[in-house]
Write a protein that holds these residues in place. Structure first.
Motif, PDB file in Angstrom:
ATOM      1  N   VAL A  36       0.770  -1.203   0.203  1.00  0.00           N
ATOM      2  CA  VAL A  36       0.190   0.009   0.110  1.00  0.00           C
ATOM      3  C   VAL A  36       0.794   1.177   0.150  1.00  0.00           C
ATOM      4  CG1 VAL A  36      -1.631   1.284   1.275  1.00  0.00           C
ATOM      5  CG2 VAL A  36      -1.874  -1.232   1.092  1.00  0.00           C
ATOM      6  N   VAL A  37       2.117   1.373   0.679  1.00  0.00           N
ATOM      7  CA  VAL A  37       2.900   2.277   0.878  1.00  0.00           C
ATOM      8  C   VAL A  37       3.236   2.722  -0.744  1.00  0.00           C
ATOM      9  CG1 VAL A  37       5.138   3.036   1.477  1.00  0.00           C
ATOM     10  CG2 VAL A  37       3.518   2.134   3.140  1.00  0.00           C
ATOM     11  N   GLN A  38       3.852   1.486  -1.232  1.00  0.00           N
ATOM     12  CA  GLN A  38       4.417   1.510  -2.611  1.00  0.00           C
ATOM     13  C   GLN A  38       3.259   2.189  -3.684  1.00  0.00           C
ATOM     14  OE1 GLN A  38       5.656  -2.299  -3.469  1.00  0.00           O
ATOM     15  NE2 GLN A  38       7.775  -1.802  -3.063  1.00  0.00           N
ATOM     16  N   MET A  39       2.041   1.907  -3.571  1.00  0.00           N
ATOM     17  CA  MET A  39       0.809   2.347  -4.329  1.00  0.00           C
ATOM     18  C   MET A  39       0.906   3.967  -4.057  1.00  0.00           C
ATOM     19  SD  MET A  39      -1.767  -0.530  -4.763  1.00  0.00           S
ATOM     20  CE  MET A  39      -1.183  -1.534  -3.125  1.00  0.00           C
ATOM     21  N   LEU A  40       0.748   4.282  -2.882  1.00  0.00           N
ATOM     22  CA  LEU A  40       0.554   5.688  -2.492  1.00  0.00           C
ATOM     23  C   LEU A  40       1.687   6.555  -2.718  1.00  0.00           C
ATOM     24  CD1 LEU A  40      -0.969   5.366   1.013  1.00  0.00           C
ATOM     25  CD2 LEU A  40      -2.338   5.877  -1.008  1.00  0.00           C
ATOM     26  N   ASP A  41       2.968   6.057  -2.529  1.00  0.00           N
ATOM     27  CA  ASP A  41       4.038   6.754  -2.991  1.00  0.00           C
ATOM     28  C   ASP A  41       4.038   6.987  -4.796  1.00  0.00           C
ATOM     29  OD1 ASP A  41       5.201   6.869  -0.557  1.00  0.00           O
ATOM     30  OD2 ASP A  41       6.434   5.406  -0.597  1.00  0.00           O
ATOM     31  N   MET A  90      -8.338  -1.454  -6.703  1.00  0.00           N
ATOM     32  CA  MET A  90      -8.727   0.047  -7.043  1.00  0.00           C
ATOM     33  C   MET A  90      -7.322   0.783  -7.880  1.00  0.00           C
ATOM     34  SD  MET A  90     -10.732   1.715  -3.835  1.00  0.00           S
ATOM     35  CE  MET A  90     -10.824   3.144  -4.511  1.00  0.00           C
ATOM     36  N   PHE A  91      -6.293   0.579  -7.571  1.00  0.00           N
ATOM     37  CA  PHE A  91      -4.914   0.975  -7.949  1.00  0.00           C
ATOM     38  C   PHE A  91      -4.920   0.724  -9.476  1.00  0.00           C
ATOM     39  CE2 PHE A  91      -0.590   0.637  -8.865  1.00  0.00           C
ATOM     40  CZ  PHE A  91      -0.041   1.902  -8.852  1.00  0.00           C
ATOM     41  N   GLN A  97      -6.546   6.520  -8.144  1.00  0.00           N
ATOM     42  CA  GLN A  97      -6.119   7.685  -8.438  1.00  0.00           C
ATOM     43  C   GLN A  97      -7.425   8.803  -8.534  1.00  0.00           C
ATOM     44  OE1 GLN A  97      -5.203   4.864  -9.401  1.00  0.00           O
ATOM     45  NE2 GLN A  97      -3.191   4.629 -10.449  1.00  0.00           N
ATOM     46  N   SER A  98      -8.265   8.269  -9.440  1.00  0.00           N
ATOM     47  CA  SER A  98      -9.622   9.212  -9.438  1.00  0.00           C
ATOM     48  C   SER A  98     -10.399   9.333  -8.057  1.00  0.00           C
ATOM     49  CB  SER A  98     -10.530   8.588 -10.363  1.00  0.00           C
ATOM     50  OG  SER A  98     -10.877   7.331 -10.341  1.00  0.00           O
ATOM     51  N   HIS A  99      -9.996   8.361  -7.387  1.00  0.00           N
ATOM     52  CA  HIS A  99     -10.814   8.551  -5.972  1.00  0.00           C
ATOM     53  C   HIS A  99     -10.070   9.994  -5.050  1.00  0.00           C
ATOM     54  CE1 HIS A  99     -13.546   7.297  -2.993  1.00  0.00           C
ATOM     55  NE2 HIS A  99     -12.727   7.459  -1.938  1.00  0.00           N
ATOM     56  N   PHE A 100      -8.778   9.713  -5.230  1.00  0.00           N
ATOM     57  CA  PHE A 100      -8.248  11.026  -4.632  1.00  0.00           C
ATOM     58  C   PHE A 100      -8.402  12.202  -5.217  1.00  0.00           C
ATOM     59  CE2 PHE A 100      -4.830   7.545  -3.264  1.00  0.00           C
ATOM     60  CZ  PHE A 100      -5.104   8.112  -2.002  1.00  0.00           C
ATOM     61  N   ALA A 103     -11.719  13.430  -4.356  1.00  0.00           N
ATOM     62  CA  ALA A 103     -11.638  14.106  -2.900  1.00  0.00           C
ATOM     63  C   ALA A 103     -11.180  15.270  -2.599  1.00  0.00           C
ATOM     64  CB  ALA A 103     -11.227  13.085  -2.144  1.00  0.00           C
ATOM     65  N   GLY A 104     -10.370  15.895  -3.861  1.00  0.00           N
ATOM     66  CA  GLY A 104      -9.816  17.076  -3.897  1.00  0.00           C
ATOM     67  C   GLY A 104      -8.192  16.880  -3.282  1.00  0.00           C
ATOM     68  N   ILE A 105      -7.834  15.654  -3.304  1.00  0.00           N
ATOM     69  CA  ILE A 105      -6.315  15.601  -2.742  1.00  0.00           C
ATOM     70  C   ILE A 105      -5.656  15.433  -3.921  1.00  0.00           C
ATOM     71  CG2 ILE A 105      -5.097  13.832  -1.613  1.00  0.00           C
ATOM     72  CD1 ILE A 105      -7.531  13.209  -0.075  1.00  0.00           C
ATOM     73  N   ALA A 106      -4.488  16.142  -3.972  1.00  0.00           N
ATOM     74  CA  ALA A 106      -3.397  16.217  -5.054  1.00  0.00           C
ATOM     75  C   ALA A 106      -2.665  15.135  -5.248  1.00  0.00           C
ATOM     76  CB  ALA A 106      -2.557  17.360  -4.685  1.00  0.00           C
ATOM     77  N   VAL A 107      -2.580  14.667  -6.371  1.00  0.00           N
ATOM     78  CA  VAL A 107      -1.960  13.513  -6.677  1.00  0.00           C
ATOM     79  C   VAL A 107      -0.434  13.971  -7.537  1.00  0.00           C
ATOM     80  CG1 VAL A 107      -3.589  11.718  -6.498  1.00  0.00           C
ATOM     81  CG2 VAL A 107      -3.225  12.726  -8.845  1.00  0.00           C
ATOM     82  N   LYS A 108       0.675  13.437  -7.492  1.00  0.00           N
ATOM     83  CA  LYS A 108       1.729  14.008  -8.312  1.00  0.00           C
ATOM     84  C   LYS A 108       2.271  12.930  -9.099  1.00  0.00           C
ATOM     85  CE  LYS A 108       3.890  15.517  -4.162  1.00  0.00           C
ATOM     86  NZ  LYS A 108       2.946  15.380  -2.944  1.00  0.00           N
ATOM     87  N   GLY A 109       1.951  11.811  -8.817  1.00  0.00           N
ATOM     88  CA  GLY A 109       2.427  10.523  -9.295  1.00  0.00           C
ATOM     89  C   GLY A 109       2.340  10.388 -11.128  1.00  0.00           C
ATOM     90  N   ALA A 110       3.062   9.375 -11.459  1.00  0.00           N
ATOM     91  CA  ALA A 110       2.850   9.059 -13.006  1.00  0.00           C
ATOM     92  C   ALA A 110       1.718   8.434 -13.228  1.00  0.00           C
ATOM     93  CB  ALA A 110       3.953   8.059 -13.113  1.00  0.00           C
ATOM     94  N   ALA A 111       0.604   8.536 -12.573  1.00  0.00           N
ATOM     95  CA  ALA A 111      -0.879   8.053 -12.880  1.00  0.00           C
ATOM     96  C   ALA A 111      -1.351   8.596 -14.085  1.00  0.00           C
ATOM     97  CB  ALA A 111      -1.795   8.305 -11.763  1.00  0.00           C
TER      98      ALA A 111
END
Length: 111
Positions: A36-41, A90-91, A97-100, A103-111
């Protein structure tokens, strides 16, 4: 509400993303927590990791709080999302990614 429930409730409601896990984000002490840490990171979201191994009451308390028997447990904006399997599904589907984002949470990743 017991002291541990109040602690959990406060953490879940005062942080946008909380991961109750075995170990820390830097040093996961369980393969499922590490995944889960790897997915969030990978997504690049800011989150708070809480080590349930540091406190036996917390380890049982989070299971009672969510009525979910396993750890890790991911919460987004106060909502219980699930454990490793649900988060991974989900990942892989792009839903995490779309759930974040929804929810208005910034995602910075390669998604």
């Amino acid at each position: 509400m017991s002291g541990i429930n109040e602690f959990i409730d406060n953490e879940v409601k005062s942080n946008d993303v909380v991961l109750f896990m075995k170990g820390t984000p830097q040093f996961p002490q369980c393969g499922f927590s590490g995944q889960v840490v790897q997915m969030l990171d990978y997504i690049g979201v800011d989150y708070k990791g809480i080590n349930v191994l540091a406190d036996a009451d917390l380890r049982q308390g989070i299971k009672d709080y969510s009525n979910w028997p396993t750890i890790p447990q991911l919460y987004i904006k106060g909502e219980f999302i699930g454990g490793c399997d649900i988060v991974r599904e989900m990942f892989q589907a792009g839903e995490l990614q779309s759930h974040f984002e929804e929810a208005g949470i910034a995602v910075k990743g390669a998604a």
